[in-house]
Motif scaffolding. Structure first.
Motif, PDB file in Angstrom:
ATOM      1  N   GLY A 173       0.836  -1.196   0.000  1.00 64.77           N
ATOM      2  CA  GLY A 173       0.000   0.000   0.000  1.00 64.77           C
ATOM      3  C   GLY A 173       0.865   1.239   0.000  1.00 64.77           C
ATOM      4  O   GLY A 173       2.100   1.168   0.073  1.00 64.77           O
ATOM      5  N   GLY A 174       0.214   2.384  -0.061  1.00 60.97           N
ATOM      6  CA  GLY A 174       0.944   3.642  -0.149  1.00 60.97           C
ATOM      7  C   GLY A 174       1.354   4.244   1.178  1.00 60.97           C
ATOM      8  O   GLY A 174       1.980   5.304   1.208  1.00 60.97           O
ATOM      9  N   GLU A 175       1.031   3.571   2.292  1.00 64.43           N
ATOM     10  CA  GLU A 175       1.287   4.162   3.604  1.00 64.43           C
ATOM     11  C   GLU A 175       2.764   4.413   3.863  1.00 64.43           C
ATOM     12  O   GLU A 175       3.140   5.482   4.361  1.00 64.43           O
ATOM     13  N   VAL A 176       3.613   3.439   3.577  1.00 58.86           N
ATOM     14  CA  VAL A 176       5.048   3.616   3.830  1.00 58.86           C
ATOM     15  C   VAL A 176       5.595   4.765   2.982  1.00 58.86           C
ATOM     16  O   VAL A 176       6.383   5.591   3.453  1.00 58.86           O
ATOM     17  N   GLY A 177       5.163   4.851   1.730  1.00 62.88           N
ATOM     18  CA  GLY A 177       5.582   5.957   0.875  1.00 62.88           C
ATOM     19  C   GLY A 177       5.140   7.300   1.426  1.00 62.88           C
ATOM     20  O   GLY A 177       5.879   8.279   1.400  1.00 62.88           O
ATOM     21  N   ALA A 178       3.905   7.356   1.942  1.00 59.04           N
ATOM     22  CA  ALA A 178       3.402   8.603   2.524  1.00 59.04           C
ATOM     23  C   ALA A 178       4.224   9.005   3.742  1.00 59.04           C
ATOM     24  O   ALA A 178       4.517  10.188   3.943  1.00 59.04           O
ATOM     25  N   MET A 179       4.619   8.032   4.558  1.00 54.68           N
ATOM     26  CA  MET A 179       5.463   8.329   5.721  1.00 54.68           C
ATOM     27  C   MET A 179       6.796   8.927   5.282  1.00 54.68           C
ATOM     28  O   MET A 179       7.310   9.866   5.907  1.00 54.68           O
ATOM     29  N   VAL A 180       7.359   8.389   4.223  1.00 50.54           N
ATOM     30  CA  VAL A 180       8.626   8.906   3.692  1.00 50.54           C
ATOM     31  C   VAL A 180       8.469  10.361   3.259  1.00 50.54           C
ATOM     32  O   VAL A 180       9.293  11.227   3.589  1.00 50.54           O
ATOM     33  N   VAL A 181       7.402  10.647   2.526  1.00 50.80           N
ATOM     34  CA  VAL A 181       7.171  12.010   2.041  1.00 50.80           C
ATOM     35  C   VAL A 181       6.954  12.966   3.214  1.00 50.80           C
ATOM     36  O   VAL A 181       7.547  14.051   3.267  1.00 50.80           O
ATOM     37  N   VAL A 182       6.113  12.578   4.161  1.00 52.77           N
ATOM     38  CA  VAL A 182       5.827  13.456   5.308  1.00 52.77           C
ATOM     39  C   VAL A 182       7.093  13.747   6.096  1.00 52.77           C
ATOM     40  O   VAL A 182       7.370  14.896   6.465  1.00 52.77           O
ATOM     41  N   ASP A 183       7.892  12.725   6.362  1.00 54.31           N
ATOM     42  CA  ASP A 183       9.124  12.910   7.141  1.00 54.31           C
ATOM     43  C   ASP A 183      10.101  13.825   6.411  1.00 54.31           C
ATOM     44  O   ASP A 183      10.646  14.769   6.988  1.00 54.31           O
ATOM     45  N   SER A 184      10.321  13.564   5.132  1.00 53.72           N
ATOM     46  CA  SER A 184      11.318  14.331   4.382  1.00 53.72           C
ATOM     47  C   SER A 184      10.903  15.779   4.174  1.00 53.72           C
ATOM     48  O   SER A 184      11.753  16.677   4.134  1.00 53.72           O
ATOM     49  N   VAL A 185       9.599  16.031   4.062  1.00 58.08           N
ATOM     50  CA  VAL A 185       9.102  17.396   3.883  1.00 58.08           C
ATOM     51  C   VAL A 185       9.105  18.144   5.223  1.00 58.08           C
ATOM     52  O   VAL A 185       9.555  19.299   5.301  1.00 58.08           O
ATOM     53  N   THR A 186       8.637  17.489   6.263  1.00 61.00           N
ATOM     54  CA  THR A 186       8.508  18.159   7.560  1.00 61.00           C
ATOM     55  C   THR A 186       9.843  18.647   8.086  1.00 61.00           C
ATOM     56  O   THR A 186       9.951  19.757   8.637  1.00 61.00           O
ATOM     57  N   ARG A 187      10.900  17.860   7.933  1.00 58.62           N
ATOM     58  CA  ARG A 187      12.201  18.252   8.482  1.00 58.62           C
ATOM     59  C   ARG A 187      12.778  19.484   7.781  1.00 58.62           C
ATOM     60  O   ARG A 187      13.719  20.100   8.273  1.00 58.62           O
ATOM     61  N   LEU A 188      12.204  19.850   6.630  1.00 67.31           N
ATOM     62  CA  LEU A 188      12.671  21.036   5.908  1.00 67.31           C
ATOM     63  C   LEU A 188      11.953  22.311   6.345  1.00 67.31           C
ATOM     64  O   LEU A 188      12.355  23.408   5.960  1.00 67.31           O
ATOM     65  N   LEU A 189      10.888  22.172   7.128  1.00 67.50           N
ATOM     66  CA  LEU A 189      10.111  23.348   7.513  1.00 67.50           C
ATOM     67  C   LEU A 189      10.859  24.190   8.533  1.00 67.50           C
ATOM     68  O   LEU A 189      11.595  23.663   9.371  1.00 67.50           O
ATOM     69  N   PRO A 190      10.694  25.505   8.490  1.00 69.33           N
ATOM     70  CA  PRO A 190      11.391  26.394   9.421  1.00 69.33           C
ATOM     71  C   PRO A 190      11.118  26.034  10.873  1.00 69.33           C
ATOM     72  O   PRO A 190       9.975  25.801  11.267  1.00 69.33           O
ATOM     73  N   GLY A 191      12.181  25.950  11.671  1.00 74.53           N
ATOM     74  CA  GLY A 191      12.048  25.720  13.099  1.00 74.53           C
ATOM     75  C   GLY A 191      11.918  24.274  13.513  1.00 74.53           C
ATOM     76  O   GLY A 191      11.833  23.976  14.708  1.00 74.53           O
ATOM     77  N   VAL A 192      11.912  23.338  12.553  1.00 71.25           N
ATOM     78  CA  VAL A 192      11.731  21.933  12.905  1.00 71.25           C
ATOM     79  C   VAL A 192      13.026  21.318  13.429  1.00 71.25           C
ATOM     80  O   VAL A 192      13.054  20.697  14.482  1.00 71.25           O
TER      81      VAL A 192
END
Length: 244
Positions: A140-159
């Motif tokens: 399923g797409g869940e593991v892929g979604a986790m990868v995207v969320v993690d990689s995007v979130t760590r780029l946000l200001p202040g994270v």
């Protein structure tokens, strides 16, 4: 940033979203993560979200109606025009550059599929991006979604505690990251390179740049084809080639 994930198995995200950097990012209000079971949008008494494919064939296909209704509801509730991302093997190969692009958005909706696939009308008329995390098939797409969320979130200001961390990561510069060392300076006869103990910041930065280039040359030479190398870097590569 607001990230909604549509999944038939929301419990899969509990540990990932409730731990480490992702939990800290939510605590700091840098990101809002929400997982929605799109089965609740099914329009039948059995909450059925899949059906047999027209024309026959193996497997079941996710119906368009629950997914369209879920996305439209999230758009309305958030009053946004989100990027709607389909996780699927046929999508664009995911990269650090794509993560950096998505990190500029206000709202993302990630669609996690199961079974044989999606009704093609979801792909053609609802999604804005299709992403694959590699040339293999998952259940399923869940593991892929986790990868995207993690990689995007760590780029946000202040994270991240140190904003420089994301800038110097592997792939952010186009090269693999240089080696790291910490205390003690000698462990079981293995020593930290003298340059890192010298306190000479300019020479240390040059060493890191050189080692980053060396590691890329050894492990991912394909990345160098896309780099506009300066003369010093070209000379280093010639030296690597001479010394093997």
């Amino acid at each position: 940033m607001k990230i909604d994930v549509l999944s038939l198995f929301p419990d899969m995200f509990t540990g990932v979203f409730g731990s480490s950097i992702l939990k800290q990012a939510q605590d700091r209000n840098a990101v809002s993560l929400n997982v929605v079971d799109f089965r609740q949008y099914a329009d039948n008494k059995h909450d059925k979200v899949d059906d047999y494919p027209y024309g026959g064939g193996a497997g079941m296909v996710l119906r368009a109606q629950p997914i369209f209704d879920a996305v439209e509801d999230l758009r309305k509730r958030n009053n946004t025009k989100p990027r709607v991302i389909l996780l699927c093997p046929q999508g664009e190969r995911y990269s650090q550059q794509k993560a950096e692009e998505l990190a500029e958005e206000e709202h993302l909706i990630l669609l996690c599929g199961h079974y044989e696939g999606y009704d093609e009308r979801v792909r053609k008329h609802l999604v804005t991006d299709e992403i694959s995390i590699g040339d293999y098939v998952l259940t399923g797409g869940e593991v892929g979604a986790m990868v995207v969320v993690d990689s995007v979130t760590r780029l946000l200001p202040g994270v991240l505690g140190n904003a420089e961390s994301a800038i110097t990561d592997s792939f952010s510069t186009g090269l693999l990251e240089h080696p790291h060392y910490t205390r003690p300076a000698e462990f079981r006869g293995m020593k930290v390179p003298d340059i890192l103990l010298s306190g000479h910041h300019k020479r240390i930065e040059e060493w890191r740049e050189r080692e980053s280039l060396r590691r890329t040359w050894l492990r991912r030479p394909d990345l160098l084809e896309r780099q506009d190398l300066n003369e010093r870097q070209k000379e280093w590569i010639r030296e690597f080639e001479r010394n093997g």
